[in-house]
Write a protein that holds these residues in place. Sequence first.
Motif, short mmCIF file in Angstrom:
data_model
loop_
_atom_site.label_atom_id
_atom_site.label_comp_id
_atom_site.label_asym_id
_atom_site.label_seq_id
_atom_site.Cartn_x
_atom_site.Cartn_y
_atom_site.Cartn_z
N ILE A 1 -1.37 1.62 2.99
CA ILE A 1 -0.62 0.81 3.96
C ILE A 1 -0.09 1.70 5.08
CG2 ILE A 1 1.36 -0.72 4.29
CD1 ILE A 1 1.09 -1.56 1.39
N LEU A 2 0.41 2.87 4.71
CA LEU A 2 0.94 3.79 5.72
C LEU A 2 -0.16 4.23 6.67
CD1 LEU A 2 3.19 5.56 6.88
CD2 LEU A 2 2.63 7.28 5.14
N HIS A 3 -1.32 4.55 6.14
CA HIS A 3 -2.44 4.97 6.98
C HIS A 3 -2.84 3.85 7.94
CE1 HIS A 3 -3.67 8.15 3.76
NE2 HIS A 3 -2.67 8.54 4.51
N TYR A 4 -2.80 2.63 7.46
CA TYR A 4 -3.12 1.49 8.33
C TYR A 4 -2.11 1.40 9.48
CZ TYR A 4 -4.45 -3.26 9.71
OH TYR A 4 -4.88 -4.36 10.42
N ASP A 5 -0.83 1.57 9.14
CA ASP A 5 0.20 1.54 10.18
C ASP A 5 0.00 2.66 11.20
OD1 ASP A 5 1.38 -0.62 9.01
OD2 ASP A 5 3.24 0.38 8.43
N LEU A 6 -0.34 3.85 10.72
CA LEU A 6 -0.53 4.99 11.61
C LEU A 6 -1.70 4.75 12.56
CD1 LEU A 6 -0.03 7.98 9.11
CD2 LEU A 6 1.59 7.14 10.82
N TYR A 7 -2.70 4.06 12.07
CA TYR A 7 -3.90 3.82 12.88
C TYR A 7 -3.72 2.65 13.84
CZ TYR A 7 -8.85 3.27 14.02
OH TYR A 7 -10.05 3.17 14.69
N HIS A 8 -3.03 1.59 13.35
CA HIS A 8 -2.94 0.36 14.14
C HIS A 8 -1.57 0.15 14.81
CE1 HIS A 8 -6.84 -1.23 12.84
NE2 HIS A 8 -6.55 -0.78 11.63
N GLY A 9 -0.60 1.00 14.49
CA GLY A 9 0.72 0.84 15.08
C GLY A 9 1.50 -0.34 14.53
N THR A 10 1.19 -0.75 13.30
CA THR A 10 1.88 -1.88 12.67
C THR A 10 3.06 -1.38 11.83
OG1 THR A 10 0.22 -1.73 10.90
CG2 THR A 10 -0.15 -3.36 12.64
N ASP A 11 3.73 -2.31 11.14
CA ASP A 11 4.91 -1.92 10.36
C ASP A 11 4.85 -2.43 8.92
OD1 ASP A 11 5.27 -4.62 10.76
OD2 ASP A 11 7.38 -4.47 11.38
N TYR A 12 3.64 -2.58 8.38
CA TYR A 12 3.51 -3.09 7.02
C TYR A 12 4.15 -2.16 5.99
CZ TYR A 12 0.21 -6.45 9.00
OH TYR A 12 -0.36 -7.45 9.74
N PHE A 13 4.03 -0.87 6.20
CA PHE A 13 4.64 0.10 5.28
C PHE A 13 6.15 -0.09 5.24
CE2 PHE A 13 6.86 4.14 4.69
CZ PHE A 13 6.37 4.54 3.45
N LEU A 14 6.76 -0.25 6.39
CA LEU A 14 8.21 -0.40 6.45
C LEU A 14 8.66 -1.71 5.79
CD1 LEU A 14 8.96 0.87 10.08
CD2 LEU A 14 8.99 2.15 7.93
N ARG A 15 7.86 -2.76 5.96
CA ARG A 15 8.20 -4.03 5.31
C ARG A 15 8.13 -3.90 3.78
NH1 ARG A 15 4.76 -8.69 8.43
NH2 ARG A 15 4.90 -7.84 10.55
N CYS A 16 7.08 -3.23 3.32
CA CYS A 16 6.92 -3.02 1.88
C CYS A 16 8.09 -2.19 1.33
CB CYS A 16 5.59 -2.33 1.61
SG CYS A 16 5.29 -1.93 -0.12
N MET A 17 8.41 -1.12 2.04
CA MET A 17 9.53 -0.27 1.64
C MET A 17 10.83 -1.06 1.60
SD MET A 17 10.89 3.15 3.64
CE MET A 17 11.55 2.21 5.04
N GLN A 18 11.03 -1.91 2.57
CA GLN A 18 12.25 -2.71 2.64
C GLN A 18 12.37 -3.66 1.46
OE1 GLN A 18 12.63 -4.88 6.32
NE2 GLN A 18 14.81 -5.19 6.05
N ARG A 19 11.29 -4.36 1.15
CA ARG A 19 11.31 -5.29 0.01
C ARG A 19 11.60 -4.55 -1.29
NH1 ARG A 19 6.72 -7.53 2.52
NH2 ARG A 19 5.36 -6.49 1.01
N PHE A 20 10.97 -3.40 -1.45
CA PHE A 20 11.11 -2.66 -2.70
C PHE A 20 12.53 -2.12 -2.87
CE2 PHE A 20 10.78 0.78 -5.68
CZ PHE A 20 9.86 0.32 -6.61
N LEU A 21 13.05 -1.47 -1.86
CA LEU A 21 14.37 -0.86 -1.98
C LEU A 21 15.48 -1.90 -2.12
CD1 LEU A 21 14.08 2.08 0.59
CD2 LEU A 21 14.18 2.24 -1.90
N LYS A 22 15.25 -3.09 -1.62
CA LYS A 22 16.26 -4.14 -1.76
C LYS A 22 16.25 -4.76 -3.16
CE LYS A 22 16.95 -5.82 2.96
NZ LYS A 22 16.83 -6.99 3.87
N ALA A 23 15.10 -4.74 -3.82
CA ALA A 23 14.97 -5.52 -5.05
C ALA A 23 14.85 -4.69 -6.33
CB ALA A 23 13.75 -6.43 -4.94
N SER A 24 14.34 -3.48 -6.24
CA SER A 24 14.02 -2.72 -7.45
C SER A 24 15.27 -2.23 -8.16
CB SER A 24 13.14 -1.52 -7.09
OG SER A 24 12.84 -0.77 -8.24
#
Length: 306
Positions: free
Chosen positions: A2-25
């Motif tokens: 996911i991070l590599h995809y963000d680095l290549y495409h300029g998206t924020d999927y990694f940050l969204r995943c990180m946010q969901r995980f840190l809020k819930a785990s």
Amino acid sequence: MILHYDLYHGTDYFLRCMQRFLKASVIHTGGIHLFELKRLHKLFIEGASIHPDKNSVALFLELLANSPSRAATYHEFNVNTYIKGRDEDSMMLVGSNGVILPVTSSILIDFVSLNLGENYLFSFKEEDRAEISKRIIFSQIPASYIDDALSYFTGADFDFFSYNLASLLALDNKNPVPDKALERIIRDYHRMLVIYRQRLVMDNPTAYSSDPYDLEYMSPEFCDLVISQHRRKFVLGNHSGFLGEIIKKTSSAKISKICNFLLNGLSKEGVPMPQYIPDHIESWMRNDAYVRKEKIDLSIFDRRAS
């Protein structure tokens, strides 16, 4: 990925995943889950540092400050002990980050044993605590799973958060971290390091009341004592260094004041110890049938997988 995809495409999927995980785990008992979360949090740290979003570091630290699983990052374990030998280099070097070490179940057992808490360190022998730890770990999860999970770890996964936090704050291309989040992280992490240092002393009190130079230089007894004392010195060095680095890097007068206050009291702070029940209070704990058996029944520490 996911991070590599963000680095290549300029998206924020990694940050969204990180946010969901840190809020819930949340952290489950048994040690291995905390190890896994520690490794995952380290990946979040690495991802936040290189993500193109300028707010990635501030976002990570704000989430971490309030995360139910933040203790996985703050809970340190010095693995330098496992690579030291009875040689001059080991005597001179207190410790370092980036340790190259295969992580085995014995390290997990040592971690759980140390972190059973002050009451256990105070009341149980080392071998009993090790047995309790084995029961807690292996009665919940098959040994094959533990071995497989640990095979993905390296010694570097146990680099102290103090080093990573300083590196994150030093990044020039990132937005500043809000004082509120940074203050909470500093205070919580500081408490965890104080607890860790105290538990190391409780784990081997004789080592910290002895002078190795009363022994023959480079004898096995001398080397073992120095290695034991290095465990606490390494934590203390990281602790004071972490506060000092924050003072250097922060532009906030409030954060600087907090760190200076904590730094000045570093050698004096401790966690309140368990107290004996006063003699005038009747207690089952003074009944020999309960507390002075030759062999303690540790089966009560078995856990059953749900």
